[in-house]
Design a protein around this motif. Structure first.
Motif, PDB file in Angstrom:
ATOM      1  N   UNK A 104     204.657  -3.548  24.531  1.00 40.88           N
ATOM      2  CA  UNK A 104     203.700  -4.218  23.645  1.00 40.88           C
ATOM      3  C   UNK A 104     203.646  -5.724  23.901  1.00 40.88           C
ATOM      4  N   UNK A 105     204.685  -6.274  24.506  1.00 39.71           N
ATOM      5  CA  UNK A 105     204.735  -7.711  24.787  1.00 39.71           C
ATOM      6  C   UNK A 105     204.050  -8.095  26.096  1.00 39.71           C
ATOM      7  N   UNK A 106     203.710  -7.125  26.925  1.00 44.84           N
ATOM      8  CA  UNK A 106     203.232  -7.436  28.268  1.00 44.84           C
ATOM      9  C   UNK A 106     201.981  -8.321  28.245  1.00 44.84           C
ATOM     10  N   UNK A 107     201.087  -8.066  27.308  1.00 41.91           N
ATOM     11  CA  UNK A 107     199.889  -8.903  27.221  1.00 41.91           C
ATOM     12  C   UNK A 107     200.237 -10.341  26.889  1.00 41.91           C
ATOM     13  N   UNK A 108     201.154 -10.527  25.958  1.00 39.33           N
ATOM     14  CA  UNK A 108     201.564 -11.882  25.584  1.00 39.33           C
ATOM     15  C   UNK A 108     202.328 -12.563  26.716  1.00 39.33           C
ATOM     16  N   UNK A 109     203.174 -11.802  27.436  1.00 37.51           N
ATOM     17  CA  UNK A 109     203.890 -12.349  28.591  1.00 37.51           C
ATOM     18  C   UNK A 109     202.894 -12.852  29.638  1.00 37.51           C
ATOM     19  N   UNK A 110     201.836 -12.083  29.857  1.00 40.52           N
ATOM     20  CA  UNK A 110     200.803 -12.464  30.819  1.00 40.52           C
ATOM     21  C   UNK A 110     200.097 -13.747  30.385  1.00 40.52           C
ATOM     22  N   UNK A 111     199.766 -13.841  29.116  1.00 39.10           N
ATOM     23  CA  UNK A 111     199.088 -15.042  28.612  1.00 39.10           C
ATOM     24  C   UNK A 111     199.969 -16.285  28.768  1.00 39.10           C
ATOM     25  N   UNK A 112     201.256 -16.142  28.475  1.00 36.49           N
ATOM     26  CA  UNK A 112     202.178 -17.277  28.595  1.00 36.49           C
ATOM     27  C   UNK A 112     202.265 -17.729  30.047  1.00 36.49           C
ATOM     28  N   UNK A 113     202.425 -16.772  30.977  1.00 34.52           N
ATOM     29  CA  UNK A 113     202.513 -17.117  32.393  1.00 34.52           C
ATOM     30  C   UNK A 113     201.238 -17.777  32.888  1.00 34.52           C
ATOM     31  N   UNK A 114     200.101 -17.184  32.544  1.00 30.34           N
ATOM     32  CA  UNK A 114     198.815 -17.727  33.000  1.00 30.34           C
ATOM     33  C   UNK A 114     198.572 -19.118  32.440  1.00 30.34           C
ATOM     34  N   UNK A 115     198.964 -19.341  31.196  1.00 31.15           N
ATOM     35  CA  UNK A 115     198.782 -20.659  30.603  1.00 31.15           C
ATOM     36  C   UNK A 115     199.567 -21.729  31.331  1.00 31.15           C
ATOM     37  N   UNK A 116     200.798 -21.415  31.723  1.00 33.96           N
ATOM     38  CA  UNK A 116     201.622 -22.381  32.453  1.00 33.96           C
ATOM     39  C   UNK A 116     201.086 -22.647  33.853  1.00 33.96           C
ATOM     40  N   UNK A 117     200.454 -21.650  34.447  1.00 37.37           N
ATOM     41  CA  UNK A 117     199.980 -21.771  35.824  1.00 37.37           C
ATOM     42  C   UNK A 117     198.568 -22.325  35.930  1.00 37.37           C
TER      43      UNK A 117
END
Length: 395
Positions: A104-117
């Motif tokens: 369930x966290x995978x979407x949020x993990x993706x958003x966090x990574x994309x935001x930093x990059x």
């Protein structure tokens, strides 16, 4: 020559595997100054999973004796507890690190990574801009820590690592630095716990408060999850980029086919983020034909075991489709890494997005701290060309 975790050259520190290979070729077990070093995979597995070995020394903990916030905190870390308290505490925390929760966290993990990059310059320090903040933000999400605190948390986590044996041997003020960080982190999480006691939420701190843990246990568990939950992933992401920078075929394969679970396992096996873990013999035990007396300290060399040719074919080669079992990077037995599922998801998602953003890149400089336990660059400066922008969601 006797093996030691101290006195390494900078070159061997960056690439310790030829050193391991020489010792492993002689024997899977070596003893020096009363410490038993375990290099072989089967020997390491028997120590990590054997009831004859545990995490508590005769003096009670992994840090020097004497009163300190650091000592009290570390003695309450899950990784340094034995049953029955280990079983009780792990059963509480494990709910938040189950595969279903991580999914369930995978979407949020993706958003966090994309935001930093999203807004990286052409040249940047990968550790500073992505590898370190990314997992800190993810674990902060679970703990309920505001994003505004991530830079402060990272600084305290780095200072806390000064207490590791390799760094402390070179820094006479290491334990003073680590104890100060432990005190600040304890106070920070105790304030959070107090607020959650008055107004519970859905975060991990609220769970710990509702489970009836003591103040020391709550603070220690939060700090342990925060440090262990980011240090390993930080090191894997940075070292994966270093590994792939010299292997264009493997880099192209990951870009074309994506970062598969098998690729994650191989990258973690090939250059693990933790090189060694300690155990203590609770009774006389035989390991690979060597008798280890009760009370002896044992260092399991995960980096060596992961490249044991008796366990892995061509262990010095990076094979992203390798099959036939995992390495020991996340441990084994009752102390198997609680956050392994989360770490794998962070590496899979984070590395995939990172490689897309990097495009063609070069490594300009790399610096390693003097640490043979937590092993990874403190700085990794890269320059990129032809990069793509990170996406905020998975395909």
């Amino acid at each position: 020559m006797s093996f030691s975790l101290h006195g390494w050259s900078d070159a061997d520190l960056r690439d310790p595997y030829p050193v391991y290979e020489r010792y492993l070729a002689e024997s899977p077990v070596h003893v020096a100054d009363g410490v038993y070093y375990i290099f072989g995979h089967d020997a390491a597995s028997s120590v990590l999973s054997g009831a004859a070995f545990g995490r508590r020394s005769r003096t009670g903990g992994p840090v020097p004796t004497g009163p300190s916030v650091l000592r009290t905190m570390v003695e309450n870390w899950l990784v340094f507890l034995d049953p029955p308290r280990h079983t009780e505490l792990r059963s509480v925390v494990n709910r938040e690190f189950s595969p279903s929760v991580v999914t369930t966290l995978r979407g949020r993990i993706t958003e966090i990574a994309a935001g930093l990059l999203a807004e990286l310059p052409t040249g940047f320090d990968l550790v500073e801009r992505f590898s370190a903040p990314f997992p800190i933000l993810v674990i902060s999400e679970l703990l309920g820590v505001p994003r505004s605190e991530w830079a402060w948390l990272r600084r305290q986590a780095v200072d806390l690592q000064e207490a590791s044996s390799s760094r402390a041997a070179r820094n006479p003020r290491a334990h003073e630095t680590a104890d100060r960080a432990a005190r600040e982190l304890r106070d920070f999480f105790l304030v959070m716990a107090g607020k959650r006691g008055d107004l519970p939420g859905t975060d991990l701190v609220s769970l710990l408060v509702s489970a009836g843990l003591s103040a020391d246990e709550i603070a220690a568990t939060c700090v342990h999850l925060m440090t262990a939950g980011h240090e390993t992933t930080t090191n894997v992401l940075s070292k994966a980029v270093l590994t792939l920078s010299g292997r264009p075929a493997a880099l192209a394969a990951l870009r074309d086919g994506g970062v598969s679970p098998e690729a994650v396992e191989e990258l973690v096996r090939f250059d693990p983020p933790v090189q060694a873990v300690s155990r203590w013999a609770y009774e006389d035990a035989a390991v690979a034909g060597v008798t280890i007396p009760a009370g002896s300290k044992v260092m399991v060399m995960l980096g060596a075991a992961n490249r044991d040719p008796a366990r892995f074919a061509a262990p010095t080669e990076l094979r992203l489709d390798r099959s036939g079992g995992r390495g020991l990077s996340f441990g084994l037995g009752i102390h198997y890494c609680l956050g392994a599922t989360l770490a794998r998801a962070e590496i899979e998602i984070g590395l995939g997005l990172l490689l897309a953003v990097l495009g063609e890149f070069t490594v300009d400089s790399v610096k390693y701290p003097y640490d043979m336990v937590f092993h990874g660059p403190s700085s990794l400066v890269v320059s990129r060309q032809g990069a793509m922008r990170a996406r905020s969601t998975l395909d």
